[in-house]
Design an enzyme around this catalytic site. Sequence first.
Site, PDB file in Angstrom:
ATOM      1  NE  ARG A 187      -2.496  -2.272   3.076  1.00 33.58           N
ATOM      2  CZ  ARG A 187      -2.659  -2.332   4.392  1.00 33.58           C
ATOM      3  NH1 ARG A 187      -3.194  -1.321   5.032  1.00 33.58           N
ATOM      4  NH2 ARG A 187      -2.278  -3.394   5.062  1.00 33.58           N
TER       5      ARG A 187
ATOM      6  CD  GLU B   6      -2.818  -3.854  14.538  1.00 34.74           C
ATOM      7  OE1 GLU B   6      -2.774  -3.326  13.423  1.00 34.74           O
ATOM      8  OE2 GLU B   6      -3.743  -3.696  15.353  1.00 34.74           O
TER       9      GLU B   6
HETATM   10  O1  LIG Z   1       3.177  -0.063  11.705  1.00 31.60           O
HETATM   11  P1  LIG Z   1       3.077  -1.516  11.382  1.00 31.60           P
HETATM   12  O2  LIG Z   1       2.551  -2.326  12.554  1.00 31.60           O
HETATM   13  O3  LIG Z   1       4.355  -2.087  10.856  1.00 31.60           O
HETATM   14  O4  LIG Z   1       1.950  -1.695  10.272  1.00 31.60           O
HETATM   15  C1  LIG Z   1       1.825  -0.890   9.146  1.00 31.60           C
HETATM   16  C2  LIG Z   1       2.070  -1.669   7.896  1.00 31.60           C
HETATM   17  O5  LIG Z   1       1.085  -2.730   7.767  1.00 31.60           O
HETATM   18  C3  LIG Z   1       0.491  -2.648   6.484  1.00 31.60           C
HETATM   19  O6  LIG Z   1       1.174  -3.377   5.534  1.00 31.60           O
HETATM   20  P2  LIG Z   1       1.100  -4.950   5.395  1.00 31.60           P
HETATM   21  O7  LIG Z   1       2.407  -5.526   5.890  1.00 31.60           O
HETATM   22  O8  LIG Z   1      -0.151  -5.478   5.975  1.00 31.60           O
HETATM   23  O9  LIG Z   1       1.180  -5.177   3.837  1.00 31.60           O
HETATM   24  P3  LIG Z   1       0.353  -4.707   2.546  1.00 31.60           P
HETATM   25  O10 LIG Z   1       0.662  -3.252   2.326  1.00 31.60           O
HETATM   26  O11 LIG Z   1       0.952  -5.564   1.496  1.00 31.60           O
HETATM   27  O12 LIG Z   1      -1.113  -4.952   2.779  1.00 31.60           O
HETATM   28  C4  LIG Z   1       0.566  -1.176   6.134  1.00 31.60           C
HETATM   29  O13 LIG Z   1       0.449  -0.957   4.744  1.00 31.60           O
HETATM   30  C5  LIG Z   1       1.919  -0.790   6.678  1.00 31.60           C
HETATM   31  O14 LIG Z   1       2.955  -1.051   5.768  1.00 31.60           O
HETATM   32  N1  LIG Z   2      -5.143  -2.244  11.682  1.00 30.76           N
HETATM   33  C1  LIG Z   2      -4.564  -2.085  10.488  1.00 30.76           C
HETATM   34  N2  LIG Z   2      -5.280  -1.698   9.407  1.00 30.76           N
HETATM   35  C2  LIG Z   2      -4.692  -1.518   8.212  1.00 30.76           C
HETATM   36  N3  LIG Z   2      -3.387  -1.708   8.007  1.00 30.76           N
HETATM   37  C3  LIG Z   2      -2.640  -2.084   9.049  1.00 30.76           C
HETATM   38  N4  LIG Z   2      -1.325  -2.356   9.163  1.00 30.76           N
HETATM   39  C4  LIG Z   2      -1.087  -2.721  10.422  1.00 30.76           C
HETATM   40  N5  LIG Z   2      -2.185  -2.690  11.163  1.00 30.76           N
HETATM   41  C5  LIG Z   2      -3.185  -2.303  10.318  1.00 30.76           C
END
Ligand SMILES: O=P(O)(O)OC[C@H]1O[C@H](OP(=O)(O)OP(=O)(O)O)[C@H](O)[C@@H]1O
Ligand SMILES: Nc1ncnc2[nH]cnc12
Length: 182
Positions: free
Chosen positions: A68, A105
């Site tokens: 994202r 998370e």
């Molecule tokens: O602050 P944090 O606890 O590290 O979480 C935030 C991250 O989690 C999500 O990515 P995710 O790894 O779910 O991957 P995606 O973008 O491929 O959905 C979001 O896009 C951030 O990169």
């Molecule tokens: N609660 C949440 N929603 C969307 N993206 C996330 N990345 C980590 N935690 C998330």
Amino acid sequence: MTTPDARELDGLGALVRAVPDYPTPGVTFRDITPLLADAVAFNGAVDSLADLVAHHGPVDTVAGMEARGFVLGAALAVRLGVGFVPLRKAGKLPPPVESVTYDLEYGSATLEVRTGTVSPGSRVLIVDDVLATGGTAAAAVSLVGACGGDVVGAAFLLELDGLGGRDALSGLVVDSLLTVGS
Ligand SMILES: O=P(O)(O)OC[C@H]1O[C@H](OP(=O)(O)OP(=O)(O)O)[C@H](O)[C@@H]1O
Ligand SMILES: Nc1ncnc2[nH]cnc12
């Protein structure tokens, strides 16, 4: 560029969908796809992020995290007139790469950057959609730093309050357009 007022920010926030118990029980997932699908909101969010990070002065590069962070990071890089460095999940980039593993998370992941993509001494802005625990952003900071980049700050569309993201990034300038409780 425009500075959003509270009403505009409320409008953007209303386009972030809260999904309870996804992807695991107890987590409220913040889905930004309705905001991205709305041309006015997406453009406004990118404009507002550009305003939010203007205090850094010129940056050389935006680095965004898969997946994202690519959407917002690349859009912001175009708006700022700078290049974009993709920080990818493990195994997606051909070698040579630098890599770092971190906790999320809801699990753990590895981020990689192609060696040589970040110019030593360049001023790099880290951009992602969500700041939650800060694990991803901290990994990005250490990855860019290991390449010799000068991380000037990190910017997010949405900060989840109460998960310690800012603490995980202590010492770094953090800007978030929207904030919600976790
Ligand atoms: O602050 P944090 O606890 O590290 O979480 C935030 C991250 O989690 C999500 O990515 P995710 O790894 O779910 O991957 P995606 O973008 O491929 O959905 C979001 O896009 C951030 O990169
Ligand atoms: N609660 C949440 N929603 C969307 N993206 C996330 N990345 C980590 N935690 C998330």
